[in-house]
Design a protein around this motif. Structure first.
Motif, PDB file in Angstrom:
ATOM      1  N   GLY A 339       0.688  -1.298   0.018  1.00 25.05           N
ATOM      2  CA  GLY A 339      -0.042   0.072  -0.047  1.00 25.05           C
ATOM      3  C   GLY A 339       0.728   1.350   0.038  1.00 25.05           C
ATOM      4  N   GLY A 340       0.160   2.408  -0.049  1.00 25.16           N
ATOM      5  CA  GLY A 340       0.758   3.710  -0.018  1.00 25.16           C
ATOM      6  C   GLY A 340       1.118   3.929  -1.763  1.00 25.16           C
ATOM      7  N   ARG A 341       1.344   5.036  -2.091  1.00 27.42           N
ATOM      8  CA  ARG A 341       1.576   5.518  -3.269  1.00 27.42           C
ATOM      9  C   ARG A 341       2.871   5.859  -3.529  1.00 27.42           C
ATOM     10  NH1 ARG A 341      -3.466   6.400  -5.332  1.00 27.42           N
ATOM     11  NH2 ARG A 341      -2.849   7.372  -7.196  1.00 27.42           N
ATOM     12  N   LYS A 342       3.562   4.904  -4.475  1.00 26.52           N
ATOM     13  CA  LYS A 342       5.028   4.844  -4.992  1.00 26.52           C
ATOM     14  C   LYS A 342       5.353   4.877  -6.329  1.00 26.52           C
ATOM     15  CE  LYS A 342       5.040   1.916  -0.785  1.00 26.52           C
ATOM     16  NZ  LYS A 342       4.700   0.621  -0.491  1.00 26.52           N
ATOM     17  N   PRO A 343       4.893   5.956  -7.077  1.00 29.35           N
ATOM     18  CA  PRO A 343       5.399   6.137  -8.357  1.00 29.35           C
ATOM     19  C   PRO A 343       6.870   6.281  -8.673  1.00 29.35           C
ATOM     20  CG  PRO A 343       4.399   8.222  -7.746  1.00 29.35           C
ATOM     21  CD  PRO A 343       4.192   7.084  -6.599  1.00 29.35           C
ATOM     22  N   SER A 344       7.552   5.419  -9.121  1.00 29.68           N
ATOM     23  CA  SER A 344       9.021   5.525  -9.063  1.00 29.68           C
ATOM     24  C   SER A 344       9.641   5.643 -10.382  1.00 29.68           C
ATOM     25  CB  SER A 344       9.444   4.175  -8.460  1.00 29.68           C
ATOM     26  OG  SER A 344       9.120   4.292  -7.105  1.00 29.68           O
ATOM     27  N   TYR A 345      10.761   6.203 -10.555  1.00 30.80           N
ATOM     28  CA  TYR A 345      11.380   6.516 -11.770  1.00 30.80           C
ATOM     29  C   TYR A 345      13.036   6.029 -11.817  1.00 30.80           C
ATOM     30  CZ  TYR A 345       7.375   9.716 -12.919  1.00 30.80           C
ATOM     31  OH  TYR A 345       6.144  10.229 -13.043  1.00 30.80           O
ATOM     32  N   GLY A 346      13.377   5.543 -12.914  1.00 34.89           N
ATOM     33  CA  GLY A 346      14.878   4.903 -12.826  1.00 34.89           C
ATOM     34  C   GLY A 346      15.382   5.055 -13.934  1.00 34.89           C
ATOM     35  N   SER A 347      16.867   4.981 -13.739  1.00 35.40           N
ATOM     36  CA  SER A 347      17.625   4.944 -15.218  1.00 35.40           C
ATOM     37  C   SER A 347      18.810   4.416 -15.095  1.00 35.40           C
ATOM     38  CB  SER A 347      17.766   6.502 -15.534  1.00 35.40           C
ATOM     39  OG  SER A 347      18.517   6.819 -16.828  1.00 35.40           O
ATOM     40  N   GLY A 348      19.445   3.837 -16.330  1.00 35.19           N
ATOM     41  CA  GLY A 348      20.944   3.039 -16.027  1.00 35.19           C
ATOM     42  C   GLY A 348      22.010   4.237 -16.281  1.00 35.19           C
ATOM     43  N   LEU A 349      23.059   4.091 -15.632  1.00 37.40           N
ATOM     44  CA  LEU A 349      24.134   5.080 -15.928  1.00 37.40           C
ATOM     45  C   LEU A 349      25.423   4.427 -16.143  1.00 37.40           C
ATOM     46  CD1 LEU A 349      23.838   7.226 -12.595  1.00 37.40           C
ATOM     47  CD2 LEU A 349      22.809   7.682 -14.838  1.00 37.40           C
ATOM     48  N   SER A 350      26.500   4.893 -16.835  1.00 32.44           N
ATOM     49  CA  SER A 350      27.695   4.341 -17.032  1.00 32.44           C
ATOM     50  C   SER A 350      28.657   5.096 -16.171  1.00 32.44           C
ATOM     51  CB  SER A 350      28.257   4.230 -18.478  1.00 32.44           C
ATOM     52  OG  SER A 350      28.287   5.569 -19.012  1.00 32.44           O
ATOM     53  N   GLN A 351      28.300   6.220 -15.673  1.00 35.02           N
ATOM     54  CA  GLN A 351      29.141   7.019 -15.007  1.00 35.02           C
ATOM     55  C   GLN A 351      28.452   7.770 -13.835  1.00 35.02           C
ATOM     56  OE1 GLN A 351      31.038   9.531 -17.577  1.00 35.02           O
ATOM     57  NE2 GLN A 351      29.223  10.936 -17.941  1.00 35.02           N
ATOM     58  N   MET A 352      29.084   8.185 -12.731  1.00 38.41           N
ATOM     59  CA  MET A 352      28.327   9.121 -11.604  1.00 38.41           C
ATOM     60  C   MET A 352      29.062  10.362 -11.870  1.00 38.41           C
ATOM     61  SD  MET A 352      27.618   6.390  -8.790  1.00 38.41           S
ATOM     62  CE  MET A 352      27.044   7.918  -7.639  1.00 38.41           C
ATOM     63  N   VAL A 353      28.411  11.618 -12.011  1.00 36.30           N
ATOM     64  CA  VAL A 353      28.826  12.805 -11.940  1.00 36.30           C
ATOM     65  C   VAL A 353      28.406  13.699 -10.824  1.00 36.30           C
ATOM     66  CG1 VAL A 353      29.060  14.988 -13.523  1.00 36.30           C
ATOM     67  CG2 VAL A 353      28.760  12.787 -14.474  1.00 36.30           C
ATOM     68  N   PRO A 354      29.523  14.169 -10.262  1.00 35.25           N
ATOM     69  CA  PRO A 354      29.378  14.742  -8.945  1.00 35.25           C
ATOM     70  C   PRO A 354      28.286  16.081  -9.080  1.00 35.25           C
ATOM     71  CG  PRO A 354      31.630  14.306  -9.143  1.00 35.25           C
ATOM     72  CD  PRO A 354      30.981  13.880 -10.276  1.00 35.25           C
ATOM     73  N   ALA A 355      28.591  16.690  -9.920  1.00 39.59           N
ATOM     74  CA  ALA A 355      27.768  18.039 -10.241  1.00 39.59           C
ATOM     75  C   ALA A 355      26.250  17.741 -10.264  1.00 39.59           C
ATOM     76  CB  ALA A 355      28.044  18.815 -11.332  1.00 39.59           C
ATOM     77  N   THR A 356      26.015  16.733 -11.154  1.00 37.35           N
ATOM     78  CA  THR A 356      24.722  16.012 -11.110  1.00 37.35           C
ATOM     79  C   THR A 356      24.006  15.612  -9.802  1.00 37.35           C
ATOM     80  OG1 THR A 356      25.244  15.226 -13.636  1.00 37.35           O
ATOM     81  CG2 THR A 356      23.139  14.190 -12.236  1.00 37.35           C
ATOM     82  N   PHE A 451      12.715  -0.575 -12.174  1.00 41.83           N
ATOM     83  CA  PHE A 451      13.372   0.874 -12.076  1.00 41.83           C
ATOM     84  C   PHE A 451      12.678   1.557 -13.524  1.00 41.83           C
ATOM     85  CE2 PHE A 451      17.363   0.106  -9.492  1.00 41.83           C
ATOM     86  CZ  PHE A 451      16.565  -0.595  -8.585  1.00 41.83           C
ATOM     87  N   ALA A 452      11.730   1.375 -14.034  1.00 41.66           N
ATOM     88  CA  ALA A 452      11.121   1.874 -15.142  1.00 41.66           C
ATOM     89  C   ALA A 452       9.883   2.390 -14.599  1.00 41.66           C
ATOM     90  CB  ALA A 452      11.019   1.238 -16.510  1.00 41.66           C
ATOM     91  N   PHE A 453       9.281   3.701 -15.227  1.00 44.95           N
ATOM     92  CA  PHE A 453       7.907   4.171 -14.763  1.00 44.95           C
ATOM     93  C   PHE A 453       6.821   3.561 -15.483  1.00 44.95           C
ATOM     94  CE2 PHE A 453       4.618   7.482 -15.298  1.00 44.95           C
ATOM     95  CZ  PHE A 453       4.263   7.528 -13.754  1.00 44.95           C
ATOM     96  N   GLY A 454       6.968   3.420 -16.810  1.00 46.52           N
ATOM     97  CA  GLY A 454       5.979   2.890 -17.750  1.00 46.52           C
ATOM     98  C   GLY A 454       5.930   3.731 -18.910  1.00 46.52           C
ATOM     99  N   ASP A 455       6.506   5.234 -18.941  1.00 48.61           N
ATOM    100  CA  ASP A 455       6.400   5.966 -20.249  1.00 48.61           C
ATOM    101  C   ASP A 455       7.646   5.824 -21.144  1.00 48.61           C
ATOM    102  OD1 ASP A 455       8.268   7.028 -18.548  1.00 48.61           O
ATOM    103  OD2 ASP A 455       7.627   8.938 -18.506  1.00 48.61           O
ATOM    104  N   GLU A 456       8.535   4.960 -20.827  1.00 50.24           N
ATOM    105  CA  GLU A 456       9.813   4.624 -21.745  1.00 50.24           C
ATOM    106  C   GLU A 456       9.599   3.905 -23.075  1.00 50.24           C
ATOM    107  OE1 GLU A 456      10.719   4.739 -17.166  1.00 50.24           O
ATOM    108  OE2 GLU A 456       9.454   3.853 -18.542  1.00 50.24           O
ATOM    109  N   PRO A 457      10.235   4.389 -24.069  1.00 47.84           N
ATOM    110  CA  PRO A 457      10.098   3.619 -25.215  1.00 47.84           C
ATOM    111  C   PRO A 457      10.647   2.130 -25.187  1.00 47.84           C
ATOM    112  CG  PRO A 457      11.724   5.255 -25.393  1.00 47.84           C
ATOM    113  CD  PRO A 457      11.056   5.460 -24.200  1.00 47.84           C
ATOM    114  N   LEU A 458      10.180   1.254 -25.837  1.00 53.44           N
ATOM    115  CA  LEU A 458      10.861  -0.180 -25.710  1.00 53.44           C
ATOM    116  C   LEU A 458      12.173  -0.122 -25.714  1.00 53.44           C
ATOM    117  CD1 LEU A 458       7.894  -2.268 -27.485  1.00 53.44           C
ATOM    118  CD2 LEU A 458       8.153  -1.791 -25.109  1.00 53.44           C
TER     119      LEU A 458
END
Length: 489
Positions: A339-356, A451-458
């Protein structure tokens, strides 16, 4: 504002983010469902004595209520034959159906309403250890991770799973299967030996590398589109010392850039994984907090040496210690409630950028000023792909073993539906920030850990395998009966 960092550290002993994974394969039958007048009398006599049919709205609770399936009928199966009979019945009557076990899928691609059926696999929860030359476990389609770990540990072995006790074991594996032990043993799909699957005609078939290799390739990465997996056999790995070193390190926010830079340059050896997340201290203050959660399958001395660069940054609280294998995920148990509302958004990275990550922190701090969303978090999971990369990309339909180094998630968490637009705006904003410096040729989302929300292209979900998967979809499920989880039709 005063923050008790010791208490906060204990709250985050193990990794918040790794709790997510699939329930099991999510399936559909027809885009035009028509519920028969009496499914109880039509299907009920075909089921085993331990099976049941319910029409309660609470009979199939899900981890997130946001855009969740709302079936009018739930079939609680207890045998593989129950699944066969239910699928046959639904196909014959044009009923859309969805299979679930842990029910942690939050994608917005589900189309299950009052005329439709959820097949609850939770009753298929047997786990059997097979003590052979290469030990294995035979796992029911409804088993959850804690049940599998308990049997493996009782038999002196590790088994690669996801990292949250309440998640469906096979659902998480079918989409690739990342977890703390993957550096030692590879992806979950690399550890499947054989599986039983109910296909689009309602037939129970056995699939492995020699029996229908095309289907074997497809289900290991895109499983929910090709059938309902009712059981599977997984490799197990004998190990005398199965204890793990884990916990949490709390840092002040001025260390964010240093933390991100250090993680990005960290050599993740086979026994290692590490997570960084932004969370809050919880009620009543909901103070934004920077948490790092290392994990090491080995001795404390080796672990501290491997993570020396992280420890040297100087946490204000340190709860790292050794735990038995069966307790490696216990701190996530409080987060398993439905229960509870948990819309979640994910992505893959090849690097982590401190400023981001600094920009994301600023967005997060502003967002959780509203205590109603104070349980929300933002995080990244970092695993060793040392063993996974020894297996060719072409071995399965999981597409990202050579490209995606880190997986990220915005995990919104609140109860008031009026906050949906605010939560969606925040999730989209953070995902856009990640994508702006992800270092990838195209956006890649490790969708089957949800880790995908549902609006991503295939292409974002299945990588370069989309065309081949669609060809196989036409072969194995031409009517699109399994079309609920990022459908290929």
């Amino acid at each position: 504002m005063f923050v008790n960092f010791r208490i906060l550290a204990l709250r985050f002993i193990a990794v918040l983010p790794s709790l997510f994974g699939l329930g099991n394969a999510s399936m559909g039958a027809s885009r035009h469902s028509r519920q028969p007048v009496d499914i109880d009398s039509g299907l009920g006599p075909l089921l085993s004595k331990s099976a049941s049919i319910s029409h309660s709205s609470s009979a199939a609770p899900r981890w997130s209520d946001f855009d969740a399936p709302k079936p009018g009928t739930v079939v609680n199966v207890s045998t593989e034959k129950d699944v066969v009979e239910t699928v046959k019945y639904c196909v014959a009557h044009g009923i859309t159906f969805l299979a679930q076990s842990g029910a942690h899928g939050w994608a917005t691609t589900f189309r299950i309403g009052q005329r439709d059926v959820t097949i609850n696999l939770r009753g298929l929860n047997s786990v059997t250890f097979n003590n052979e030359a290469q030990p294995t476990l035979t796992v029911g389609g409804g088993s959850i991770i804690s049940e599998v770990i308990a049997v493996a540990d009782a038999n002196g072995a590790h088994v690669p799973t996801g990292n949250c006790n309440c998640v469906g074991t096979l659902g998480a594996i079918l989409g690739g299967g990342v977890g703390h032990l993957m550096g030692l043993y590879g992806l979950g799909v690399d550890n499947l030996v054989t599986l039983n699957l109910v296909n689009a005609e309602g037939q129970l078939v056995t699939v492995d590398a020699t029996q229908d290799p095309d289907l074997w390739w497809a289900v290991r990465g895109a499983g929910p589109n090709f059938g309902i997996v009712t059981s599977a056999t997984l490799k197990a790995y004998p190990r005398a010392d199965r204890s793990v070193w884990t916990g949490s390190l709390i840092f002040t926010e001025d260390k964010i850039e240093q933390i991100v830079s250090t993680i990005n340059g960290l050599e993740l050896l086979a026994p290692m994984s590490i997570f960084l997340y932004f969370a809050t201290s919880g009620a009543p203050d909901y103070t934004p907090t920077v948490i790092v959660a290392p994990f090491y399958a080995g001795s404390t001395a080796d672990a501290e040496a491997a993570f020396a660069s992280i420890l040297d940054i100087g946490p204000v609280a340190n709860s790292m210690q050794r735990y038995p294998y069966t307790q490696a995920n216990f701190a996530n148990d409080a987060l398993c409630g439905k229960g509870g509302r948990k819309p979640s958004y994910g992505s893959g990275l090849s690097q982590m950028v401190p400023a981001t990550w600094r920009s994301i922190w600023n967005e997060y701090v502003e967002y959780v000023k509203n205590p109603a969303v104070g349980n929300s978090s933002v995080f990244v999971e970092c695993y060793s792909f040392e063993t996974a990369k020894k297996v060719p990309d072409s071995s399965s339909s999981y597409p990202f073993r050579s490209t995606v180094k880190y997986t990220t998630l915005v995990n919104n968490w609140y109860t008031d539906a009026s906050l949906d637009p605010v939560a969606e705006a925040f999730g989209t904003k953070v995902r856009d920030l990640w994508r702006s410096t992800d270092g990838l040729a195209q956006n890649s989302t490790y969708v089957f850990l949800e880790f995908a929300f549902g609006d991503e292209p295939l292409g974002t979900v299945y990588g370069e395998n989309v065309v081949k998967l669609q060809d196989l979809k036409r072969k194995y499920d031409p009517r699109g009966r399994f079309d609920q989880w990022f459908p290929l039709t």
